[in-house]
Structures are given as structure tokens and as C-alpha cells.
Write a protein that holds these residues in place. Structure first.
Motif, PDB file in Angstrom:
ATOM      1  N   CYS A   1      -4.943  32.570 -11.650  1.00 32.18           N
ATOM      2  CA  CYS A   1      -4.031  33.699 -11.428  1.00 32.18           C
ATOM      3  C   CYS A   1      -4.580  34.684 -10.399  1.00 32.18           C
ATOM      4  CB  CYS A   1      -3.783  34.449 -12.735  1.00 32.18           C
ATOM      5  SG  CYS A   1      -2.921  33.492 -13.956  1.00 32.18           S
ATOM      6  N   ASN A   2      -5.772  34.406  -9.871  1.00 29.31           N
ATOM      7  CA  ASN A   2      -6.438  35.318  -8.930  1.00 29.31           C
ATOM      8  C   ASN A   2      -6.574  36.723  -9.497  1.00 29.31           C
ATOM      9  OD1 ASN A   2      -6.761  33.324  -6.947  1.00 29.31           O
ATOM     10  ND2 ASN A   2      -4.651  33.642  -6.271  1.00 29.31           N
ATOM     11  N   GLU A   3      -6.867  36.784 -10.797  1.00 29.59           N
ATOM     12  CA  GLU A   3      -7.088  38.043 -11.506  1.00 29.59           C
ATOM     13  C   GLU A   3      -5.883  38.977 -11.444  1.00 29.59           C
ATOM     14  OE1 GLU A   3     -10.818  39.712 -10.273  1.00 29.59           O
ATOM     15  OE2 GLU A   3     -11.788  37.773 -10.322  1.00 29.59           O
ATOM     16  N   ASP A   4      -4.675  38.420 -11.339  1.00 28.70           N
ATOM     17  CA  ASP A   4      -3.443  39.209 -11.319  1.00 28.70           C
ATOM     18  C   ASP A   4      -2.847  39.218 -12.724  1.00 28.70           C
ATOM     19  OD1 ASP A   4      -1.196  40.628 -10.184  1.00 28.70           O
ATOM     20  OD2 ASP A   4      -0.089  38.738 -10.413  1.00 28.70           O
TER      21      ASP A   4
ATOM     22  N   ARG B   1     -11.557  29.323 -23.141  1.00 27.59           N
ATOM     23  CA  ARG B   1     -10.484  28.378 -22.810  1.00 27.59           C
ATOM     24  C   ARG B   1      -9.485  28.960 -21.811  1.00 27.59           C
ATOM     25  NH1 ARG B   1      -9.310  25.937 -28.821  1.00 27.59           N
ATOM     26  NH2 ARG B   1     -11.181  24.651 -28.908  1.00 27.59           N
ATOM     27  N   LEU B   2      -9.341  30.290 -21.806  1.00 29.96           N
ATOM     28  CA  LEU B   2      -8.401  30.936 -20.889  1.00 29.96           C
ATOM     29  C   LEU B   2      -8.979  31.210 -19.508  1.00 29.96           C
ATOM     30  CD1 LEU B   2      -6.597  33.561 -23.144  1.00 29.96           C
ATOM     31  CD2 LEU B   2      -5.569  31.638 -21.952  1.00 29.96           C
ATOM     32  N   MET B   3     -10.268  31.060 -19.340  1.00 27.52           N
ATOM     33  CA  MET B   3     -10.886  31.393 -18.051  1.00 27.52           C
ATOM     34  C   MET B   3     -10.322  30.597 -16.876  1.00 27.52           C
ATOM     35  SD  MET B   3     -12.572  34.045 -18.375  1.00 27.52           S
ATOM     36  CE  MET B   3     -13.253  34.118 -16.735  1.00 27.52           C
ATOM     37  N   PRO B   4     -10.062  29.292 -16.995  1.00 22.20           N
ATOM     38  CA  PRO B   4      -9.440  28.592 -15.856  1.00 22.20           C
ATOM     39  C   PRO B   4      -8.071  29.184 -15.488  1.00 22.20           C
ATOM     40  CG  PRO B   4     -10.352  27.013 -17.409  1.00 22.20           C
ATOM     41  CD  PRO B   4     -10.439  28.360 -18.055  1.00 22.20           C
ATOM     42  N   THR B   5      -7.287  29.557 -16.488  1.00 17.41           N
ATOM     43  CA  THR B   5      -5.985  30.187 -16.233  1.00 17.41           C
ATOM     44  C   THR B   5      -6.179  31.519 -15.535  1.00 17.41           C
ATOM     45  OG1 THR B   5      -5.075  29.141 -18.212  1.00 17.41           O
ATOM     46  CG2 THR B   5      -3.882  31.036 -17.333  1.00 17.41           C
ATOM     47  N   TYR B   6      -7.150  32.292 -16.011  1.00 18.06           N
ATOM     48  CA  TYR B   6      -7.443  33.599 -15.418  1.00 18.06           C
ATOM     49  C   TYR B   6      -7.832  33.441 -13.943  1.00 18.06           C
ATOM     50  CZ  TYR B   6      -9.966  37.982 -14.599  1.00 18.06           C
ATOM     51  OH  TYR B   6     -10.413  39.165 -14.083  1.00 18.06           O
TER      52      TYR B   6
ATOM     53  N   LYS C   1       2.678  35.860 -17.452  1.00 14.15           N
ATOM     54  CA  LYS C   1       3.730  34.845 -17.405  1.00 14.15           C
ATOM     55  C   LYS C   1       3.242  33.503 -17.944  1.00 14.15           C
ATOM     56  CE  LYS C   1       6.104  36.948 -13.543  1.00 14.15           C
ATOM     57  NZ  LYS C   1       6.355  36.884 -12.100  1.00 14.15           N
ATOM     58  N   ILE C   2       1.974  33.215 -17.739  1.00  9.72           N
ATOM     59  CA  ILE C   2       1.426  31.924 -18.175  1.00  9.72           C
ATOM     60  C   ILE C   2       1.042  31.951 -19.650  1.00  9.72           C
ATOM     61  CG2 ILE C   2      -0.473  30.297 -17.849  1.00  9.72           C
ATOM     62  CD1 ILE C   2      -0.445  31.116 -14.881  1.00  9.72           C
ATOM     63  N   VAL C   3       0.388  33.025 -20.062  1.00  3.49           N
ATOM     64  CA  VAL C   3      -0.063  33.162 -21.443  1.00  3.49           C
ATOM     65  C   VAL C   3       1.107  33.697 -22.270  1.00  3.49           C
ATOM     66  CG1 VAL C   3      -1.726  34.312 -22.951  1.00  3.49           C
ATOM     67  CG2 VAL C   3      -2.421  33.597 -20.684  1.00  3.49           C
ATOM     68  N   ASN C   4       1.260  33.182 -23.465  1.00  5.95           N
ATOM     69  CA  ASN C   4       2.369  33.638 -24.317  1.00  5.95           C
ATOM     70  C   ASN C   4       2.242  35.126 -24.619  1.00  5.95           C
ATOM     71  OD1 ASN C   4       3.473  31.091 -24.508  1.00  5.95           O
ATOM     72  ND2 ASN C   4       2.285  30.579 -26.324  1.00  5.95           N
ATOM     73  N   THR C   5       3.338  35.848 -24.452  1.00  2.03           N
ATOM     74  CA  THR C   5       3.342  37.276 -24.775  1.00  2.03           C
ATOM     75  C   THR C   5       3.458  37.450 -26.271  1.00  2.03           C
ATOM     76  OG1 THR C   5       5.717  37.396 -24.481  1.00  2.03           O
ATOM     77  CG2 THR C   5       4.344  37.932 -22.564  1.00  2.03           C
ATOM     78  N   SER C   6       3.017  38.607 -26.745  1.00  2.00           N
ATOM     79  CA  SER C   6       3.002  38.836 -28.175  1.00  2.00           C
ATOM     80  C   SER C   6       3.313  40.285 -28.512  1.00  2.00           C
ATOM     81  CB  SER C   6       1.625  38.474 -28.736  1.00  2.00           C
ATOM     82  OG  SER C   6       1.560  38.811 -30.082  1.00  2.00           O
TER      83      SER C   6
ATOM     84  N   LEU D   1      -6.497  40.123 -24.030  1.00  2.63           N
ATOM     85  CA  LEU D   1      -7.062  38.870 -23.525  1.00  2.63           C
ATOM     86  C   LEU D   1      -7.435  38.981 -22.052  1.00  2.63           C
ATOM     87  CD1 LEU D   1      -4.729  36.226 -25.187  1.00  2.63           C
ATOM     88  CD2 LEU D   1      -7.161  36.591 -25.620  1.00  2.63           C
ATOM     89  N   PHE D   2      -6.570  39.608 -21.279  1.00  2.00           N
ATOM     90  CA  PHE D   2      -6.837  39.782 -19.856  1.00  2.00           C
ATOM     91  C   PHE D   2      -8.081  40.644 -19.652  1.00  2.00           C
ATOM     92  CE2 PHE D   2      -6.283  41.848 -15.726  1.00  2.00           C
ATOM     93  CZ  PHE D   2      -6.059  40.746 -14.923  1.00  2.00           C
ATOM     94  N   GLN D   3      -8.199  41.704 -20.442  1.00  2.18           N
ATOM     95  CA  GLN D   3      -9.367  42.580 -20.343  1.00  2.18           C
ATOM     96  C   GLN D   3     -10.647  41.819 -20.679  1.00  2.18           C
ATOM     97  OE1 GLN D   3      -9.021  46.085 -22.759  1.00  2.18           O
ATOM     98  NE2 GLN D   3     -10.896  46.992 -21.968  1.00  2.18           N
ATOM     99  N   LEU D   4     -10.610  41.004 -21.719  1.00  2.00           N
ATOM    100  CA  LEU D   4     -11.794  40.228 -22.094  1.00  2.00           C
ATOM    101  C   LEU D   4     -12.135  39.184 -21.028  1.00  2.00           C
ATOM    102  CD1 LEU D   4     -11.130  39.799 -25.901  1.00  2.00           C
ATOM    103  CD2 LEU D   4     -12.970  41.119 -24.847  1.00  2.00           C
ATOM    104  N   CYS D   5     -11.119  38.558 -20.449  1.00  2.66           N
ATOM    105  CA  CYS D   5     -11.366  37.605 -19.362  1.00  2.66           C
ATOM    106  C   CYS D   5     -11.998  38.306 -18.163  1.00  2.66           C
ATOM    107  CB  CYS D   5     -10.066  36.925 -18.938  1.00  2.66           C
ATOM    108  SG  CYS D   5      -9.448  35.716 -20.115  1.00  2.66           S
ATOM    109  N   ASN D   6     -11.522  39.499 -17.870  1.00  2.00           N
ATOM    110  CA  ASN D   6     -12.060  40.282 -16.761  1.00  2.00           C
ATOM    111  C   ASN D   6     -13.531  40.632 -17.006  1.00  2.00           C
ATOM    112  OD1 ASN D   6     -12.119  41.692 -14.374  1.00  2.00           O
ATOM    113  ND2 ASN D   6     -11.079  43.480 -15.175  1.00  2.00           N
ATOM    114  N   ILE D   7     -13.851  41.048 -18.214  1.00  2.00           N
ATOM    115  CA  ILE D   7     -15.237  41.376 -18.571  1.00  2.00           C
ATOM    116  C   ILE D   7     -16.113  40.126 -18.455  1.00  2.00           C
ATOM    117  CG2 ILE D   7     -16.744  42.060 -20.487  1.00  2.00           C
ATOM    118  CD1 ILE D   7     -14.352  43.837 -21.433  1.00  2.00           C
ATOM    119  N   TYR D   8     -15.600  39.003 -18.946  1.00  5.25           N
ATOM    120  CA  TYR D   8     -16.355  37.750 -18.881  1.00  5.25           C
ATOM    121  C   TYR D   8     -16.626  37.349 -17.428  1.00  5.25           C
ATOM    122  CZ  TYR D   8     -17.713  32.943 -19.892  1.00  5.25           C
ATOM    123  OH  TYR D   8     -18.394  31.758 -19.975  1.00  5.25           O
TER     124      TYR D   8
END
Length: 113
Positions: A89-92, A81-86, A98-103, A35-42
Motif C-alpha cells: 500500500c506504500n504506507e497509504d 501477517r499484514l506487513m506485506p499488505t502494508y 480498502k484491503i483490510v476489512n473495516t470494523s 492495525l495501521f499504526q502498529l504496522c507503521n511502528i513495526y
């Protein structure tokens, strides 16, 4: 073994993958790193192509799970939907995790040979 039926019930890998796909579990419990990788690409490109989503998701999903057009759509919605969270987090990645549920979801019979 199957927890719903008798002890002798052993669903096949394909049966489990299809059932979990229809329930939307793979999209719902995607690993944070993907998810983080996809947010970064977006954030960098302004959009995510279907091919890019498939290339990021295929390694983290079971080998027998085919990434459908419905999966791609649902993942794109989830990333939007995750972009505001991303951004908050200042891309950290550590803060994002910590915010997104781990899986640790993708373990088990889906990846058995």
C-alpha cells in the motif's frame, strides 16, 4: 439483549467481554487505524514491544477488557501477517483500509458505564 436465549436474558458487560475474548473476536476485528499504526511502528522500529501494543490497543478496546499476554501475541502475529499488505500500500492508510476489512465492532454494552 441476548439473541441466543430468551428475551429476558441480559448478559453482564464482564460476561460479554470474557466471552468475546475467549472467542478471539477482539483481535480478529481490530479497528484498521490501530492495525495501521502498529504496522507503521513495526516498519520504523523493526519490532513491536508488548508495552507498545498495549498502549495502541487499550484505547480502542472496551475499558473492562484487559490486554493479556495472549492478546499481545495474537496481535503481533496479525501485524506480521499484514506487513506485506502494508508495504504494498506504500504506507497509504486509505489504500490499507480498502484491503483490510473495516470494523465498527467496538460499540455496544462493553463500553457502557
Amino acid at each position: 439483549t441476548c439473541t441466543t436465549h430468551a428475551e429476558n436474558c441480559r448478559p453482564s458487560r464482564e460476561n460479554r467481554v470474557v466471552t468475546m475474548s475467549r472467542a478471539g473476536t477482539y483481535v480478529e476485528k481490530m479497528p484498521d487505524a490501530a492495525l495501521f499504526q502498529l504496522c507503521n511502528i513495526y516498519e520504523l522500529c523493526g519490532k513491536i514491544s508488548s508495552a507498545m501494543i498495549k498502549s495502541v490497543i487499550a484505547p480502542v478496546w472496551p475499558k473492562s477488557k484487559v490486554v493479556s499476554k495472549h492478546d499481545v501475541f495474537n496481535i503481533r502475529v496479525k501485524v506480521n501477517r499484514l506487513m506485506p499488505t502494508y508495504r504494498n500500500c506504500n504506507e497509504d492508510y486509505e489504500t490499507f483500509k480498502k484491503i483490510v476489512n473495516t470494523s465498527n465492532f467496538l460499540q455496544g454494552i462493553e463500553n457502557e458505564e
